[in-house]
Motif scaffolding. Structure first.
Motif, PDB file in Angstrom:
ATOM      1  N   MET A 237       7.990   2.917  -5.578  1.00  0.00           N
ATOM      2  CA  MET A 237       6.609   2.266  -4.813  1.00  0.00           C
ATOM      3  C   MET A 237       5.404   2.318  -4.860  1.00  0.00           C
ATOM      4  N   ASP A 238       4.688   1.690  -4.658  1.00  0.00           N
ATOM      5  CA  ASP A 238       3.201   2.115  -4.535  1.00  0.00           C
ATOM      6  C   ASP A 238       2.814   2.324  -3.288  1.00  0.00           C
ATOM      7  N   TYR A 239       1.577   2.534  -3.348  1.00  0.00           N
ATOM      8  CA  TYR A 239       0.900   3.153  -1.723  1.00  0.00           C
ATOM      9  C   TYR A 239       1.417   2.175  -0.141  1.00  0.00           C
ATOM     10  N   ASN A 240       1.443   0.876  -0.567  1.00  0.00           N
ATOM     11  CA  ASN A 240       2.212  -0.135   0.778  1.00  0.00           C
ATOM     12  C   ASN A 240       3.274   0.676   1.025  1.00  0.00           C
ATOM     13  N   GLY A 241       3.700   1.002   0.349  1.00  0.00           N
ATOM     14  CA  GLY A 241       5.143   0.583   0.915  1.00  0.00           C
ATOM     15  C   GLY A 241       6.480   0.033   0.454  1.00  0.00           C
ATOM     16  N   MET A 242       7.458   0.103   0.888  1.00  0.00           N
ATOM     17  CA  MET A 242       7.549  -1.642   1.239  1.00  0.00           C
ATOM     18  C   MET A 242       7.921  -2.275   1.919  1.00  0.00           C
ATOM     19  N   PHE A 243       8.383  -1.427   3.884  1.00  0.00           N
ATOM     20  CA  PHE A 243       8.033  -2.271   4.847  1.00  0.00           C
ATOM     21  C   PHE A 243       8.141  -4.043   5.104  1.00  0.00           C
ATOM     22  N   GLY A 244       6.806  -4.172   4.369  1.00  0.00           N
ATOM     23  CA  GLY A 244       6.603  -5.532   4.503  1.00  0.00           C
ATOM     24  C   GLY A 244       7.292  -6.309   3.718  1.00  0.00           C
ATOM     25  N   TYR A 245       7.729  -5.596   2.468  1.00  0.00           N
ATOM     26  CA  TYR A 245       8.696  -6.795   1.357  1.00  0.00           C
ATOM     27  C   TYR A 245      10.175  -6.973   2.095  1.00  0.00           C
ATOM     28  N   PHE A 246      10.385  -6.370   3.421  1.00  0.00           N
ATOM     29  CA  PHE A 246      11.433  -7.039   3.747  1.00  0.00           C
ATOM     30  C   PHE A 246      11.309  -7.227   5.019  1.00  0.00           C
ATOM     31  N   ILE A 247      10.168  -7.857   5.479  1.00  0.00           N
ATOM     32  CA  ILE A 247      10.515  -8.185   6.954  1.00  0.00           C
ATOM     33  C   ILE A 247      10.740  -9.151   7.785  1.00  0.00           C
ATOM     34  N   HIS A 248      11.278 -10.397   6.846  1.00  0.00           N
ATOM     35  CA  HIS A 248      12.003 -11.120   6.862  1.00  0.00           C
ATOM     36  C   HIS A 248      13.679 -10.714   7.054  1.00  0.00           C
ATOM     37  N   ASP A 302       4.124   9.985  -6.521  1.00  0.00           N
ATOM     38  CA  ASP A 302       2.888   9.750  -6.211  1.00  0.00           C
ATOM     39  C   ASP A 302       2.845   8.743  -5.597  1.00  0.00           C
ATOM     40  N   ALA A 303       3.886   7.880  -5.216  1.00  0.00           N
ATOM     41  CA  ALA A 303       3.911   6.606  -4.226  1.00  0.00           C
ATOM     42  C   ALA A 303       3.153   6.224  -3.305  1.00  0.00           C
ATOM     43  N   PRO A 304       2.649   8.367  -2.943  1.00  0.00           N
ATOM     44  CA  PRO A 304       1.250   7.535  -1.806  1.00  0.00           C
ATOM     45  C   PRO A 304      -0.564   7.175  -2.455  1.00  0.00           C
ATOM     46  N   GLU A 480      -5.109   4.669   6.373  1.00  0.00           N
ATOM     47  CA  GLU A 480      -5.295   6.164   6.392  1.00  0.00           C
ATOM     48  C   GLU A 480      -4.073   6.208   6.576  1.00  0.00           C
ATOM     49  N   TYR A 481      -2.956   6.209   7.235  1.00  0.00           N
ATOM     50  CA  TYR A 481      -1.807   6.495   7.777  1.00  0.00           C
ATOM     51  C   TYR A 481      -0.306   5.586   6.279  1.00  0.00           C
ATOM     52  N   LEU A 482      -0.481   4.752   6.109  1.00  0.00           N
ATOM     53  CA  LEU A 482       0.194   3.786   5.845  1.00  0.00           C
ATOM     54  C   LEU A 482       0.489   4.215   4.677  1.00  0.00           C
ATOM     55  N   PRO A 483      -0.296   4.823   3.848  1.00  0.00           N
ATOM     56  CA  PRO A 483       0.578   4.896   2.159  1.00  0.00           C
ATOM     57  C   PRO A 483       1.287   6.500   2.177  1.00  0.00           C
ATOM     58  N   GLY A 484       1.184   7.432   3.576  1.00  0.00           N
ATOM     59  CA  GLY A 484       1.883   8.129   3.234  1.00  0.00           C
ATOM     60  C   GLY A 484       2.882   8.063   4.135  1.00  0.00           C
ATOM     61  N   LEU A 485       2.668   7.644   5.230  1.00  0.00           N
ATOM     62  CA  LEU A 485       3.978   7.060   5.770  1.00  0.00           C
ATOM     63  C   LEU A 485       5.680   5.889   5.594  1.00  0.00           C
TER      64      LEU A 485
END
Length: 526
Positions: A237-248, A302-304, A480-485
């Motif tokens: 993962m990068d700092y964006n995470g993957m929630f939005g990539y699986f939104i549909h 180091d994903a965040p 501020e919050y998404l990279p960690g969460l």
């Protein structure tokens, strides 16, 4: 792309990051891929002419001797252009002959593009062309601020070939207040969410593609990689995470109001009632799953903090990645750009979907302070209709950056110091195929564009002007919050309540109310 960001880097795919688009492309930090920049299109797409109309190696006549020489500037996102000089020289050899113009190419890393371009815009610095989108350096917002010039007259006067070469729906989508402010980059504009798996791991650990319907279904496979491979992150993962990539995949559509859009509606809800997606049970479930994965060592530590996954994947230190642009014919591009040429396998969790505004997923616009808007328009006409110029911009110099396999196919030289995302530069259907791509790739992509299922909000454009302060404040909280969460690095039980409270204080309710008002008004006109 598309890295590809609807929820952070199209391209290829952004992908393509990629993907990266992959579009493409998105939501997308898919900057490392030549695939779609956005998972969006129009079901009613009916080209006014074929996408190859007017495209040839000599689409434009030699330069009119009455044209004075000019130098143009072009800002665009790109992550690997350490050997740009020879490519720029090759580009200018073509443009000097055709329109008596040269161009200074000004690539900016994807992760820095939004901030740096906003600084350039605020300073009033003159530029001729800038890349813009609905997920990075906001197209509609910049039009509203008066950053770009309307192009209707310029298109008719200086770019008739370009205007005729794109489907009508693409031009319709770049209209704001009835006027065209940008040249859309035509590409594979559908999206399909899912995972990207190196084939050697898929074979070695018995990946059952048919068993993966939800994002969490990949876990048993990740566990096998963790147990069997040393020094390899099972999921990168990068700092964006993957929630939005699986939104549909989770039954949600979002509105691209900010990077990592915080507002959406359920795909099944015909009323399109908006809600804060980060306050949804789907996001809470996602956080619980990926936090567990992070603790088990499935996700790179180091994903965040990292802005691209490509270096880890190319170095063989990462296995599974993901995209929202698993489009037909892009496997070779993702393999080359993300995995250093290793064969890959797509593991889709949705069918092909059409989401948002494909026309504004990747756009090149002319700056209001340009001293030569007519020549900039001539240049964009060439970029989108002259195949030699387009392929030089995308692939570089033959023999140095790529080798030809045949007239339509090339083999990219890895680590040559120059890579570009095709969907950033212009009409991707004017490009070469890469080694391994089927000869009918572009035909299949065009067909998919026409047949994919559109989401309910296709064509909606949000006017940010009434809530610019709230958007800035909300984006600051997201950053501020998404990279960690979203990477699983922090405990959601401890951080999610604080995150939601900060979003409330930043004005997300006001932002949502304005978006609902505009969405309802748009829906009433359909």
């Amino acid at each position: 792309m598309m890295r590809s960001v609807r929820f952070g880097k199209m391209g290829l795919a952004a992908l393509v990051a990629l993907l990266l688009v992959l579009s493409a492309c998105s939501k997308n930090n898919e900057s490392s891929s030549n695939s779609s920049a956005s998972s969006s299109a129009s079901k009613s797409a009916s080209p006014s002419a074929g996408s190859d109309a007017g495209a040839s190696a000599s689409a434009s006549p030699s330069a009119d001797s009455s044209l004075p020489p000019v130098d143009l500037t072009w800002y665009y996102p790109a992550d690997s252009q350490t050997a740009l000089g020879p490519v720029q020289d090759a580009v200018n050899k073509i443009t000097k002959e055709k329109i008596n113009a040269t161009v200074t190419l000004k690539p900016i890393a994807f992760g820095e593009y939004n901030q740096r371009m906003n600084t350039i815009a605020a300073s009033g610095e003159a530029f001729d062309i800038a890349w813009t989108s609905n997920w990075l350096f906001d197209y509609v917002g910049n039009v509203t601020k008066g950053l770009f010039v309307p192009l209707d007259d310029l298109l008719n006067q200086d770019a008739a070939d370009l205007k005729a070469s794109l489907p009508d729906f693409m031009w319709d989508q770049v209209k704001v207040g009835g006027k065209i402010y940008g040249v859309p980059n035509y590409q594979s504009v559908t999206g399909r969410e899912g995972y990207i798996v190196p084939k050697d791991y898929a074979d070695k650990y018995g990946l059952d593609v048919s068993a993966i319907k939800k994002f969490e279904d990949i876990e048993p496979f990740l566990e096998k990689i963790k147990q069997g491979e040393s020094g390899v992150a099972p999921l990168v993962m990068d700092y964006n995470g993957m929630f939005g990539y699986f939104i549909h995949t989770q039954g949600i559509s979002t509105l691209p109001i900010t990077s990592n859009p915080p507002i959406g509606f359920y795909d099944s809800d015909t009323s399109m009632k908006l809600f804060n997606v980060y306050a949804s049970p789907e996001y809470k479930h996602y956080l619980e799953v990926v936090h567990g994965w992070y603790q088990k060592g499935y996700i790179n530590k180091d994903a965040p903090t990292i802005k691209t996954v490509d270096d880890l994947a190319k170095a063989g230190k990462a296995a599974v990645s993901y995209s929202l642009s698993l489009n037909p014919g892009t496997e070779t591009l993702v393999s080359n750009n993300r995995y250093g040429g290793k064969p890959i396998e797509y593991v889709p969790t949705t069918g092909f979907v059409v989401d948002g505004n494909p026309g504004i997923a990747t756009v090149n616009a002319i700056g209001k302070n340009s001293k030569n808007p007519d020549r900039a328009m001539m240049f964009l006409n060439l970029v989108n209709t002259d195949k030699d110029l387009y392929n030089t911009l995308v692939y570089g110099v033959e023999g140095t950056n790529y080798d030809k396999i045949d007239d339509k196919t090339v083999k990219v030289k890895q680590d040559s110091g120059f890579t570009n995302n095709a969907w950033v530069m212009g009409n991707t259907f004017n490009g070469y195929l890469q080694e391994g791509q089927a000869p009918d790739t572009f035909d299949v992509q065009k067909k998919t564009n026409e047949e994919a299922t559109p989401t309910q909000s296709v064509g909606f454009k949000f006017d940010v002007s009434p809530v610019q302060t709230e958007i800035a404040n909300v984006q600051s909280v997201l950053d501020e919050y998404l990279p960690g969460l979203s990477t699983g690095a922090v405990d959601p039980d401890k951080k999610l309540p604080d995150f939601l409270d900060r979003l409330q204080k930043a004005g997300i309710d006001k932002l949502m109310q304005e978006a609902q008002k505009q969405l309802d008004a748009w829906k009433a006109t359909r």
